[in-house]
Scaffold this motif. Structure first.
Motif, short mmCIF file in Angstrom:
data_model
loop_
_atom_site.label_atom_id
_atom_site.label_comp_id
_atom_site.label_asym_id
_atom_site.label_seq_id
_atom_site.Cartn_x
_atom_site.Cartn_y
_atom_site.Cartn_z
N PRO A 41 0.84 -1.21 0.00
CA PRO A 41 0.00 0.00 0.00
C PRO A 41 0.87 1.26 0.00
O PRO A 41 1.95 1.29 0.59
CB PRO A 41 -0.80 -0.13 1.30
CG PRO A 41 -0.77 -1.59 1.63
CD PRO A 41 0.55 -2.11 1.13
N ASP A 42 0.41 2.26 -0.67
CA ASP A 42 1.13 3.52 -0.75
C ASP A 42 1.11 4.19 0.63
O ASP A 42 0.04 4.52 1.14
CB ASP A 42 0.46 4.43 -1.79
CG ASP A 42 1.19 5.75 -1.97
OD1 ASP A 42 2.21 5.98 -1.29
OD2 ASP A 42 0.72 6.56 -2.80
N PRO A 43 2.26 4.41 1.26
CA PRO A 43 2.25 5.06 2.58
C PRO A 43 1.78 6.49 2.53
O PRO A 43 1.43 7.07 3.56
CB PRO A 43 3.72 4.96 3.02
CG PRO A 43 4.50 4.81 1.76
CD PRO A 43 3.62 4.04 0.82
N ASP A 44 1.77 7.10 1.34
CA ASP A 44 1.29 8.46 1.20
C ASP A 44 -0.23 8.55 1.04
O ASP A 44 -0.78 9.66 1.01
CB ASP A 44 1.94 9.14 -0.02
CG ASP A 44 3.33 9.65 0.27
OD1 ASP A 44 3.64 9.89 1.46
OD2 ASP A 44 4.12 9.80 -0.68
N ALA A 45 -0.91 7.41 0.93
CA ALA A 45 -2.35 7.43 0.67
C ALA A 45 -3.13 8.23 1.72
O ALA A 45 -4.00 9.03 1.36
CB ALA A 45 -2.89 6.01 0.56
N PRO A 46 -2.88 8.06 3.03
CA PRO A 46 -3.64 8.87 3.99
C PRO A 46 -3.43 10.36 3.83
O PRO A 46 -4.38 11.15 3.96
CB PRO A 46 -3.11 8.37 5.35
CG PRO A 46 -2.57 7.01 5.10
CD PRO A 46 -2.00 7.08 3.71
N VAL A 47 -2.20 10.76 3.51
CA VAL A 47 -1.92 12.19 3.30
C VAL A 47 -2.65 12.69 2.06
O VAL A 47 -3.24 13.78 2.05
CB VAL A 47 -0.40 12.44 3.19
CG1 VAL A 47 -0.11 13.92 2.97
CG2 VAL A 47 0.32 11.95 4.43
N ARG A 48 -2.60 11.91 1.00
CA ARG A 48 -3.30 12.30 -0.23
C ARG A 48 -4.80 12.45 0.01
O ARG A 48 -5.43 13.39 -0.47
CB ARG A 48 -3.04 11.27 -1.34
CG ARG A 48 -1.64 11.31 -1.91
CD ARG A 48 -1.49 10.35 -3.08
NE ARG A 48 -0.16 10.41 -3.66
CZ ARG A 48 0.22 11.29 -4.59
NH1 ARG A 48 -0.65 12.17 -5.03
NH2 ARG A 48 1.43 11.27 -5.06
N LEU A 49 -5.37 11.51 0.75
CA LEU A 49 -6.80 11.57 1.00
C LEU A 49 -7.16 12.81 1.83
O LEU A 49 -8.19 13.45 1.59
CB LEU A 49 -7.27 10.29 1.69
CG LEU A 49 -7.37 9.05 0.80
CD1 LEU A 49 -7.66 7.81 1.63
CD2 LEU A 49 -8.47 9.25 -0.25
N ARG A 50 -6.34 13.14 2.82
CA ARG A 50 -6.60 14.36 3.60
C ARG A 50 -6.54 15.59 2.72
O ARG A 50 -7.35 16.51 2.84
CB ARG A 50 -5.61 14.47 4.76
CG ARG A 50 -5.87 13.53 5.90
CD ARG A 50 -5.12 13.94 7.16
NE ARG A 50 -3.67 13.86 7.01
CZ ARG A 50 -2.95 12.77 7.26
NH1 ARG A 50 -3.56 11.65 7.64
NH2 ARG A 50 -1.63 12.79 7.14
#
Length: 348
Positions: A41-50
């Motif tokens: 999973p992309d570790p940046d996904a939560p930041v991108r979603l925010r």
């Protein structure tokens, strides 16, 4: 005239960073984990979603609040939609909410862009205050997530924070105060011994040297700018910018020294990108210097470790605002190429 040295051209921003430096700055943190059968999973996904969620709130604001007369609200909203698309790039379609659809007012005529001198902001109105506040809130949310993002995403977030600040200025909001460069004690890691820089690699030091070289060139360039301007508010702006770039230069010198490296000295002179013989030429040079520096600082955000990212991002923002004041057109992605014009990287 002798041809300029490579370092001189690099300092003036006429050279792009080398491919290896850019690759080091923008390396994606995705990819298969050791022993895994597929991509992790992309570790940046939560930041991108925010960031997408914050951008959706801004888009909804454009759909409910009218833009003031003389402001191209539809154009600002369209740029914001492009920001959202860049932030959502690479996320699974099922994880990204549907973008807001334009349903409300985005009236207003495109503003006139200054071309011969510093721009003057329009007086804010109640409607302007509402949209401008949303723009600034979105910018702050992107800056708050810099340290949680991977290098490539941090670079994009810093660019978008600057873009939203430019939007707020276009809507009539007063520019935020220029960021004060940190002191050497705040920049350096007090636990580090001379010659050691925990968490700071060679690519970061190289990017810091590039920023220092660019600031050396900016200080030189503003000396030329001030000499060609009449004794009026434009010259006062040039003096203020000159002092700001001196302060940034001194900041990078102290930080590089604290990391155990020798700061690059200034050149005896710098090749200007075009002849500067008039006040109009001087204004154009100031806009050019600030615009080129946005690229230097976007790359610096990606190269330095988390404790120093905000300093670089605020420097990017300040340069973008000064470029606008000198009449440069606002960029939808200050300091970075437009993602829509950049071929998407393929993953294996």
């Amino acid at each position: 005239m002798q041809p300029p040295s490579r370092r001189t051209l690099l300092s003036l921003g006429l050279f792009t960073l080398t491919a290896c430096t850019v690759a080091a700055c923008t390396t994606d943190r995705t990819g298969p984990a050791p022993g895994a059968t597929g991509p992790r999973p992309d570790p940046d996904a939560p930041v991108r979603l925010r960031a997408v969620t914050a951008t959706d709130a801004l888009l909804t604001g454009y759909d409910t609040l009218p833009a003031p007369p003389g402001v191209d609200g539809a154009g600002l909203r369209a740029e914001t939609a492009r920001h959202r698309a860049a932030l959502a790039e690479g996320l699974p379609a099922t994880a990204v909410p549907s973008p807001p659809v334009t349903t409300g007012p985005t009236t207003g005529a495109p503003p006139t862009t200054a071309t011969t001198g510093p721009a003057t902001a329009a007086a804010p109105t109640p409607a302007t205050d509402g949209l401008a506040a949303l723009e600034l809130r979105t910018a702050e949310s992107h800056l708050a997530d810099l340290d949680a993002a991977g290098p490539s995403l941090a670079r994009l977030l810093a660019s978008l924070a600057a873009a939203h600040t430019l939007h707020a200025a276009a809507l009539g909001a007063p520019a935020p105060p220029l960021a004060a460069p940190p002191t050497a004690s705040a920049s350096a890691n007090p636990a580090a011994t001379p010659g050691e820089a925990p968490g700071v690699g060679a690519a970061a030091v190289t990017a810091l040297q590039n920023a220092l070289g660019a600031e050396h060139a900016a200080v030189y360039g503003y000396g030329v700018v001030g000499a060609r301007l009449p004794d009026d508010p434009a010259r006062t702006d040039a003096r203020t910018a000159y002092a700001a770039h001196q302060a940034r230069r001194d900041t990078w010198q102290r930080l590089i020294t604290s990391l155990g490296a020798a700061p690059a000295p200034a050149a005896a002179g710098y090749q200007l990108p075009f002849p500067v013989a008039s006040a109009a030429d001087a204004t154009r040079l100031a806009a050019h210097l600030e615009t080129r520096l946005t690229g230097v600082y976007a790359d610096l955000v990606a190269a330095v470790p988390a404790p120093h990212r905000l300093t670089a991002a605020l420097a990017l923002r300040d340069c973008a605002l000064r470029a606008r004041r000198w009449g440069a057109p606002d960029q939808p992605f200050p300091g970075v190429p437009d993602p829509a014009a950049t071929p998407a990287a393929t993953t294996g």
